[in-house]
Design a protein around this motif. Structure first.
Motif, PDB file in Angstrom:
ATOM      1  N   ASN A   1       6.468  65.866 -10.839  1.00 54.42           N
ATOM      2  CA  ASN A   1       6.908  64.569 -11.355  1.00 54.42           C
ATOM      3  C   ASN A   1       7.437  63.676 -10.232  1.00 54.42           C
ATOM      4  O   ASN A   1       7.139  62.484 -10.163  1.00 54.42           O
ATOM      5  CB  ASN A   1       7.988  64.752 -12.414  1.00 54.42           C
ATOM      6  N   ILE A   2       8.232  64.280  -9.358  1.00 51.54           N
ATOM      7  CA  ILE A   2       8.808  63.509  -8.248  1.00 51.54           C
ATOM      8  C   ILE A   2       7.732  63.110  -7.255  1.00 51.54           C
ATOM      9  O   ILE A   2       7.657  61.949  -6.829  1.00 51.54           O
ATOM     10  CB  ILE A   2       9.918  64.331  -7.561  1.00 51.54           C
ATOM     11  N   LEU A   3       6.872  64.054  -6.908  1.00 53.83           N
ATOM     12  CA  LEU A   3       5.857  63.786  -5.894  1.00 53.83           C
ATOM     13  C   LEU A   3       4.839  62.758  -6.357  1.00 53.83           C
ATOM     14  O   LEU A   3       4.444  61.877  -5.589  1.00 53.83           O
ATOM     15  CB  LEU A   3       5.160  65.100  -5.513  1.00 53.83           C
ATOM     16  N   HIS A   4       4.401  62.840  -7.605  1.00 50.19           N
ATOM     17  CA  HIS A   4       3.370  61.885  -8.020  1.00 50.19           C
ATOM     18  C   HIS A   4       3.956  60.497  -8.235  1.00 50.19           C
ATOM     19  O   HIS A   4       3.261  59.488  -8.049  1.00 50.19           O
ATOM     20  CB  HIS A   4       2.575  62.392  -9.234  1.00 50.19           C
ATOM     21  N   ARG A   5       5.225  60.401  -8.613  1.00 46.54           N
ATOM     22  CA  ARG A   5       5.847  59.073  -8.688  1.00 46.54           C
ATOM     23  C   ARG A   5       5.932  58.444  -7.291  1.00 46.54           C
ATOM     24  O   ARG A   5       5.586  57.274  -7.095  1.00 46.54           O
ATOM     25  CB  ARG A   5       7.245  59.181  -9.298  1.00 46.54           C
ATOM     26  N   GLU A   6       6.395  59.226  -6.343  1.00 41.72           N
ATOM     27  CA  GLU A   6       6.552  58.706  -4.979  1.00 41.72           C
ATOM     28  C   GLU A   6       5.197  58.359  -4.367  1.00 41.72           C
ATOM     29  O   GLU A   6       5.013  57.273  -3.816  1.00 41.72           O
ATOM     30  CB  GLU A   6       7.267  59.749  -4.122  1.00 41.72           C
ATOM     31  N   LYS A   7       4.231  59.261  -4.485  1.00 41.83           N
ATOM     32  CA  LYS A   7       2.909  59.019  -3.914  1.00 41.83           C
ATOM     33  C   LYS A   7       2.222  57.847  -4.612  1.00 41.83           C
ATOM     34  O   LYS A   7       1.543  57.042  -3.962  1.00 41.83           O
ATOM     35  CB  LYS A   7       2.048  60.270  -4.041  1.00 41.83           C
ATOM     36  N   GLY A   8       2.408  57.746  -5.933  1.00 36.51           N
ATOM     37  CA  GLY A   8       1.805  56.638  -6.661  1.00 36.51           C
ATOM     38  C   GLY A   8       2.296  55.298  -6.163  1.00 36.51           C
ATOM     39  O   GLY A   8       1.519  54.345  -6.006  1.00 36.51           O
ATOM     40  N   MET A   9       3.587  55.195  -5.881  1.00 37.40           N
ATOM     41  CA  MET A   9       4.129  53.947  -5.342  1.00 37.40           C
ATOM     42  C   MET A   9       3.598  53.683  -3.936  1.00 37.40           C
ATOM     43  O   MET A   9       3.264  52.551  -3.583  1.00 37.40           O
ATOM     44  CB  MET A   9       5.658  53.999  -5.317  1.00 37.40           C
ATOM     45  N   GLN A  10       3.511  54.723  -3.117  1.00 36.74           N
ATOM     46  CA  GLN A  10       2.994  54.542  -1.761  1.00 36.74           C
ATOM     47  C   GLN A  10       1.548  54.075  -1.771  1.00 36.74           C
ATOM     48  O   GLN A  10       1.144  53.223  -0.974  1.00 36.74           O
ATOM     49  CB  GLN A  10       3.124  55.856  -0.980  1.00 36.74           C
ATOM     50  N   LEU A  11       0.761  54.607  -2.687  1.00 35.92           N
ATOM     51  CA  LEU A  11      -0.638  54.188  -2.776  1.00 35.92           C
ATOM     52  C   LEU A  11      -0.747  52.759  -3.270  1.00 35.92           C
ATOM     53  O   LEU A  11      -1.558  51.972  -2.754  1.00 35.92           O
ATOM     54  CB  LEU A  11      -1.408  55.121  -3.725  1.00 35.92           C
ATOM     55  N   TYR A  12       0.056  52.418  -4.267  1.00 36.25           N
ATOM     56  CA  TYR A  12      -0.057  51.072  -4.816  1.00 36.25           C
ATOM     57  C   TYR A  12       0.485  50.028  -3.853  1.00 36.25           C
ATOM     58  O   TYR A  12      -0.050  48.922  -3.761  1.00 36.25           O
ATOM     59  CB  TYR A  12       0.676  50.968  -6.158  1.00 36.25           C
ATOM     60  N   MET A  13       1.532  50.360  -3.135  1.00 37.56           N
ATOM     61  CA  MET A  13       2.115  49.445  -2.146  1.00 37.56           C
ATOM     62  C   MET A  13       1.702  49.885  -0.747  1.00 37.56           C
ATOM     63  O   MET A  13       2.520  49.986   0.158  1.00 37.56           O
ATOM     64  CB  MET A  13       3.639  49.417  -2.293  1.00 37.56           C
ATOM     65  N   ALA A  14       0.424  50.133  -0.572  1.00 42.55           N
ATOM     66  CA  ALA A  14      -0.079  50.634   0.710  1.00 42.55           C
ATOM     67  C   ALA A  14       0.157  49.623   1.821  1.00 42.55           C
ATOM     68  O   ALA A  14       0.178  48.411   1.587  1.00 42.55           O
ATOM     69  CB  ALA A  14      -1.568  50.947   0.600  1.00 42.55           C
ATOM     70  N   PRO A  15       0.319  50.089   3.049  1.00 42.66           N
ATOM     71  CA  PRO A  15       0.527  49.160   4.160  1.00 42.66           C
ATOM     72  C   PRO A  15      -0.663  48.225   4.346  1.00 42.66           C
ATOM     73  O   PRO A  15      -1.815  48.594   4.119  1.00 42.66           O
ATOM     74  CB  PRO A  15       0.683  50.090   5.373  1.00 42.66           C
ATOM     75  N   VAL A  16      -0.354  47.013   4.750  1.00 47.34           N
ATOM     76  CA  VAL A  16      -1.383  46.063   5.149  1.00 47.34           C
ATOM     77  C   VAL A  16      -1.561  46.215   6.657  1.00 47.34           C
ATOM     78  O   VAL A  16      -0.606  46.019   7.425  1.00 47.34           O
ATOM     79  CB  VAL A  16      -0.985  44.625   4.771  1.00 47.34           C
TER      80      VAL A  16
ATOM     81  N   HIS B   1      13.614  50.707 -11.735  1.00 49.89           N
ATOM     82  CA  HIS B   1      13.802  52.156 -11.699  1.00 49.89           C
ATOM     83  C   HIS B   1      12.459  52.740 -12.139  1.00 49.89           C
ATOM     84  O   HIS B   1      12.028  52.522 -13.266  1.00 49.89           O
ATOM     85  CB  HIS B   1      14.924  52.541 -12.674  1.00 49.89           C
ATOM     86  N   PHE B   2      11.776  53.475 -11.255  1.00 50.49           N
ATOM     87  CA  PHE B   2      10.406  53.863 -11.588  1.00 50.49           C
ATOM     88  C   PHE B   2      10.258  55.315 -12.045  1.00 50.49           C
ATOM     89  O   PHE B   2       9.161  55.864 -12.045  1.00 50.49           O
ATOM     90  CB  PHE B   2       9.440  53.545 -10.431  1.00 50.49           C
ATOM     91  N   TYR B   3      11.345  55.904 -12.496  1.00 49.93           N
ATOM     92  CA  TYR B   3      11.279  57.228 -13.115  1.00 49.93           C
ATOM     93  C   TYR B   3      11.566  57.135 -14.606  1.00 49.93           C
ATOM     94  O   TYR B   3      12.365  56.296 -15.044  1.00 49.93           O
ATOM     95  CB  TYR B   3      12.282  58.190 -12.475  1.00 49.93           C
ATOM     96  N   GLN B   4      10.907  57.997 -15.372  1.00 47.59           N
ATOM     97  CA  GLN B   4      11.272  58.165 -16.774  1.00 47.59           C
ATOM     98  C   GLN B   4      12.427  59.151 -16.874  1.00 47.59           C
ATOM     99  O   GLN B   4      12.646  59.976 -15.977  1.00 47.59           O
ATOM    100  CB  GLN B   4      10.071  58.649 -17.588  1.00 47.59           C
ATOM    101  N   SER B   5      13.165  59.076 -17.961  1.00 45.34           N
ATOM    102  CA  SER B   5      14.408  59.844 -18.079  1.00 45.34           C
ATOM    103  C   SER B   5      14.167  61.345 -18.138  1.00 45.34           C
ATOM    104  O   SER B   5      15.068  62.133 -17.836  1.00 45.34           O
ATOM    105  CB  SER B   5      15.192  59.383 -19.313  1.00 45.34           C
ATOM    106  N   ASN B   6      12.948  61.757 -18.521  1.00 38.49           N
ATOM    107  CA  ASN B   6      12.682  63.192 -18.658  1.00 38.49           C
ATOM    108  C   ASN B   6      12.028  63.795 -17.424  1.00 38.49           C
ATOM    109  O   ASN B   6      11.720  64.985 -17.409  1.00 38.49           O
ATOM    110  CB  ASN B   6      11.780  63.433 -19.872  1.00 38.49           C
ATOM    111  N   GLU B   7      11.807  63.021 -16.380  1.00 39.04           N
ATOM    112  CA  GLU B   7      11.046  63.526 -15.239  1.00 39.04           C
ATOM    113  C   GLU B   7      11.909  64.290 -14.244  1.00 39.04           C
ATOM    114  O   GLU B   7      11.432  65.233 -13.607  1.00 39.04           O
ATOM    115  CB  GLU B   7      10.315  62.369 -14.551  1.00 39.04           C
ATOM    116  N   ASP B   8      13.147  63.894 -14.083  1.00 39.32           N
ATOM    117  CA  ASP B   8      14.085  64.615 -13.208  1.00 39.32           C
ATOM    118  C   ASP B   8      15.491  64.355 -13.737  1.00 39.32           C
ATOM    119  O   ASP B   8      16.283  63.639 -13.116  1.00 39.32           O
ATOM    120  CB  ASP B   8      13.941  64.136 -11.762  1.00 39.32           C
TER     121      ASP B   8
END
Length: 1002
Positions: free
Chosen positions: A847-862, A912-919
């Motif tokens: 849950n933690i890793l895919h939230r973090e990676k998902g944000m990194q992919l969506y906000m990828a460096p230019v 806040h990009f986590y759901q309450s049940n994820e961590d």
């Protein structure tokens, strides 16, 4: 330019609010557009709300420009300018008439061409509530193929234009999603945070609709988020006839229904028959709705180009029904709006059912599931995602550099409009004609090109150590948008290149830089002058043969860049004259089946590969658990019988189960300390590279698909299938617009008894960022992250499939009148390249890793490139690493928006990009952020919270609340002021987005 003037006008209003703390311009008290000015209702009658409206696609069969000007009448008789030119005078003639308008992209274009007299007339009509804006986004966005970030942007941009132009009466109160092909839960949550009082839409599954008509639950309260609770509740109504008029009562000059003839002396006199038919329509509809109010949508696609025809017939109909009412008929018919209809439902003071799931997939007939568009036109879907990434960076750089000239605001403004158009439900969906798809690509390319000057000026200003010494010798950056096909002209034609990576994600992280390279030696220097390790890896032959590729590079140079939060880092790459390099790269040729599996080590796992095929076999976790993992490509044959709906741009209808590729894959493996790669050729048109980095917990699948062959006259839809031994009991999960995760159960619907007719298409759901499986007993989760919107399913336990590409030979007869057969640049068919990121871990860590990676992919460096002669000279005069943040944001907080408004005023959205049940014990907890000392070189001197669209103060915002069986009581208006700003400190709860206007000083 007027566009800039409007933009700056609104920016000025916002800055004035912060400086004076006065009431905002949208709170004018003399405007008479509220619910209290709605038409009179008859409590003992059926009240029939006639809503005159037009639905204007921001591109579909014609381009946006062609629709506005009314061009290509042989394709569709549609000209938006004529609609507004025709409707406004009709409204001015009669105070009883009302009309609604939805798409701000078109209204803005029309408004800029009007003289002061017409603009004043329109303002008067808006202030009187007779011309009402409904929805009000730049476009009516899709809900399946869109990510929440551009949804927020395009809705806010439309609302800000309306608020700055018309004040309070211009701000829509009702969401109007009448044409999208399914509806998401996150969209409902966002609409609630935009302070809409309700939502109306036109499409839902035919069996869901039948059940709701039977139960009289066509109107409900929709809970948009478990985490936000009642603050995400949104009253939602299903319109009775899509968004079209009742049969027999379409009075546009493009309709074939007969008009009302009210002269008794005429042999064509038809009032009695028309009245009888209309009464039947009303009574049939009233039987399916819970109150004595019903709504009739009197309009459709691009109607009211000749408004007198519609209004003349509606006047006659209302007069005839009024005469019947005087004779005792208990039906009250009048011009109304969706807002007034909504308020009549509110006044009924009922308890409504509560919905907590969503409206996917949408089935319009037994064999018509609208799930093909989840993947249609994958190239434009990816281009939209990349463009939004650039757009977020441009807005942030504009703010950080404090550039205030009109040219920079115009660039941001133009980008806003481009991204707003692309969110349209016939744009990013891929359901437009080919010529329109080309135009959408042009719109995105134009926005990027027109922002390059801003990017260069901003980077030059921020990086310069001496602001007064900026000159023409500063580097001129360019973006290599061909990196997805391993092409970058500036790198290939220069021996020394400055590579500056701007990180729009407000957290530091390591990014793998890959740039096209020849097999020549190299040197990579980091921001502080340090020499960096790098590796050159061959580009597979199948990745070099894109028809549009104009590059001779045969390798990629790989190095790791550490990027500061919300900032940039500059690296120097140069070709070195020496013997050919001897990189630490091991080539492993295909082995025999008797050999042991090939293994590779990632972060927290190791993966094994089949020595005979190169395919992945299993994943071994650090805790000792081993999960079987097979990945392969398959294809569906599109249904093509003329009498039945085939697969097309909208529909997914396969003939049967997926077929595999018969030939055994060929492969090569390249291994270095920095990366392990398997180059695997599946067929003539499907290939992939699997990558494992030692410091990354994900396996990367970099695929190439196309041109899909159709010489056999069979349309094909290509999937990637992941097979595991996880026990999942028919359950899987997909994201909702990139945010909350939705539980899916195969062959099941939560709100009605589902009958399996299309076992594959009926289980396909949209994916914006991720799809996952859980084995609760073993505490294991598989997550696949995507780089664009796609469709997917779990048709067997332990399996996930994701559709990648579609090429079809038949139109699905849903309006586009064109097969989804993209030609590609050479006419042989479109080739696409994309990536999936696969994670297997325990559920909490996953849950933690895919939230973090998902944000990194969506906000990828230019990644920006510029040729320079000396990195040492550059470093002497420029910063090579910089963050706009003075301290790190909490790890569960995302900076969703940083936008420059005017002078020292910023628009900031935090989420806040986590759901309450994820961590629950960690990152899912509430978190506090202090704005004081947060930004480098800027001090925050004023903070005012607004609603998410930044059109009302949060503390003053009001919306209707609705009773459900779980709620306490109905209050007339709701004030959501629970989380105010205290001494520049704000609190974020799970899944909460909060929006602020900041006043800053240098």
């Amino acid at each position: 330019m007027l566009t800039v003037a409007i933009y700056l006008k609104f920016a000025f209003f916002l800055s004035l609010i912060l400086l004076t703390q006065s009431r905002p311009p949208w709170s004018k008290l003399n405007q008479k557009c509220g619910y209290e000015f709605c038409p009179h209702l008859e409590p003992d009658m059926i009240n029939v709300h006639l809503v005159s409206h037009t639905h204007n696609d921001v591109g579909w069969l014609k381009t946006y420009e062609q629709y506005y000007w009314g061009m290509k009448t042989d394709t569709q008789r549609a000209g938006v300018q004529y609609i507004l030119n025709s409707v406004i005078p009709e409204l001015a003639k009669d105070p009883k008439k009302r009309f609604i308008y939805v798409e701000s992209a078109f209204f803005w274009r029309w408004w800029t061409h009007q003289d002061e007299e017409m603009q004043n007339l329109v303002k008067q009509l808006v202030n009187q509530g007779r011309l009402e804006f409904i929805g009000g986004g730049w476009s009516m966005n899709d809900e399946a193929a869109t990510h929440y970030s551009p949804i927020v942007d395009q809705m806010s941009y439309g609302h800000r234009f309306l608020a700055s132009t018309f004040g309070k009466c211009g701000i829509p109160r009702v969401a109007w999603q009448i044409d999208p092909f399914g509806h998401s839960r996150e969209q409902a949550s966002l609409f609630a945070q935009m302070y809409f009082d309700g939502l109306f839409f036109g499409r839902l599954d035919m069996y869901d609709k039948k059940q709701r008509e039977s139960d009289k639950t066509m109107e409900m309260v929709w809970s948009g988020s478990d985490d936000l609770g009642e603050k995400s509740h949104l009253f939602t109504g299903v319109l009775p006839n899509g968004y079209n008029p009742p049969d027999g009562f379409c009075f546009d000059d493009t309709c074939s229904d007969e008009p009302i003839v009210d002269d008794p002396a005429s042999r064509e006199y038809n009032v009695p028959r028309k009245v009888a038919d209309f009464i039947e329509v009303i009574r049939n509809q009233a039987a399916h709705y819970a109150t004595n109010n019903i709504i009739l949508t009197m309009g459709s696609d691009f109607q009211y180009q000749n408004a007198p025809i519609w209004f003349n017939n509606l006047d006659k109909l209302i007069a005839a029904m009024e005469a019947e009412k005087k004779n005792g008929l208990k039906i009250n018919v009048f011009y109304s709006t969706p807002s007034c209809y909504l308020y009549s439902l509110y006044q009924a003071n009922r308890t409504w059912t509560l919905k907590t799931d969503d409206f996917f997939p949408y089935g319009s007939t037994d064999h018509s599931f609208w799930g093909g568009f989840y993947t249609s036109r994958p190239a434009i879907k990816r281009y939209e995602r990349v463009s939004n990434n650039v757009f977020q960076a441009i807005k942030q750089l504009h703010a950080a550099s404090n550039l205030t000239d009109e040219k920079t605001f115009d660039a941001v403004d133009n980008f806003h409009r481009a991204m707003g158009i692309l969110q349209h439900h016939d744009a990013v969906t891929g359901t437009e004609k080919q010529l329109v798809a080309f135009d959408y690509a042009y719109i995105l390319n134009d926005a990027i090109e027109k922002s390059m000057d801003l990017m260069n000026r901003a980077l030059q200003f921020i990086s310069s150590k001496d602001k007064s010494s900026q000159s023409n010798s500063d580097p001129q950056y360019t973006l290599c948008l061909g990196l997805n096909i391993s092409q970058c002209e500036v790198v290939e034609s220069n021996d020394k290149v400055l590579v500056t990576l701007y990180n729009p994600y407000a957290h530091e992280y390591d990014f793998k830089v890959r740039i096209p390279w020849q097999e020549s030696n190299y040197k990579v220097t980091g921001p502080n002058g340090e020499s960096l390790n790098a590796t050159i890896i061959p580009i597979p032959g199948f990745m070099q043969d894109f028809p549009e590729r104009k590059s001779s590079a045969t390798h990629e140079l790989l190095f790791k860049a550490t990027l500061p939060a919300l900032g940039f880092a500059s690296y120097f790459v140069e070709k070195v004259s020496s013997n050919k390099p001897t990189p630490k790269l091991e080539t492993i040729l295909p082995l025999t089946t008797s050999e042991a599996p090939i293994t590779a080590q990632g972060k927290g796992f190791s993966a094994s590969f089949d020595p005979s095929t190169g395919s992945i076999q299993s994943v071994s976790l650090a805790n000792g658990k081993v999960v079987k993992l097979r990945q392969k490509y398959q294809w569906y044959a599109g249904y093509d019988t003329p009498k039945e709906p085939p697969s097309g741009a909208y529909l997914f209808r396969p003939k049967g189960p997926a077929s595999g590729f018969p030939d055994q894959p060929t492969y090569q493996i390249f291994n270095s300390p920095d990366c392990f790669e398997v180059h695997q050729n599946i067929s003539d048109y499907v290939s992939q590279t699997m990558r494992i980095y030692p410091d990354d917990p994900f396996i990367e699948f970099d695929f190439k698909v196309g041109p899909i062959p159709v010489a056999d006259k069979v349309g094909k839809e290509i999937i990637s299938l992941f097979q595991t031994d996880l026990k999942t009991n028919k359950v899987f999960y997909t994201d909702s617009n990139g945010r909350q995760m939705m539980k899916r159960v195969k062959d099941f619907r939560p709100t009605w008894k589902y009958k399996v007719i299309e076992p594959i298409a009926g289980n396909y759901y949209p994916i914006n960022s991720r799809i996952s499986l859980k084995d609760e007993d073993e505490d294991l989760q598989l997550v696949v992250l995507t780089d664009r919107s796609q469709g997917g399913a779990s048709l067997n336990d332990g399996e996930l499939e994701i559709m990648l590409h579609r090429r079809l030979l038949h139109d699905d007869s849903l309006g586009v009148d064109e097969a989804l057969n993209e030609p590609g640049v050479d006419g042989r068919g479109l080739i696409i390249r994309g990536k999936h990121y696969v994670l297997i871990s325990d559920i909490k860590s996953s849950n933690i890793l895919h939230r973090e990676k998902g944000m990194q992919l969506y906000m990828a460096p230019v990644v920006a490139f510029a040729p320079i002669s000396s990195f040492d000279d550059y470093r002497a005069n420029h910063k090579t690493i910089y963050s706009f943040l003075q301290r790190a944001l909490p790890p569960n907080v995302h900076l969703l928006t940083l936008e420059h408004l005017n002078l020292n005023n910023w628009l900031v959205r935090l989420e806040h990009f986590y759901q309450s049940n994820e961590d629950p014990d960690g990152l899912s907890k509430s978190v506090r952020i202090d704005f004081r000392g947060l930004f480098n070189t800027k001090s925050v001197h004023g903070v005012k919270e607004t609603i998410i669209t930044a059109t009302q103060y949060h503390s003053e915002a009001r919306r209707l609340t609705w009773k459900t069986k779980d709620s306490q009581s109905t209050r007339e208006i709701e004030t959501e002021i629970g989380n105010e700003v205290h001494d520049f400190v704000v609190t974020l709860k799970p899944m909460q987005i909060r929006t602020f206007l900041l006043r800053l000083d240098d």
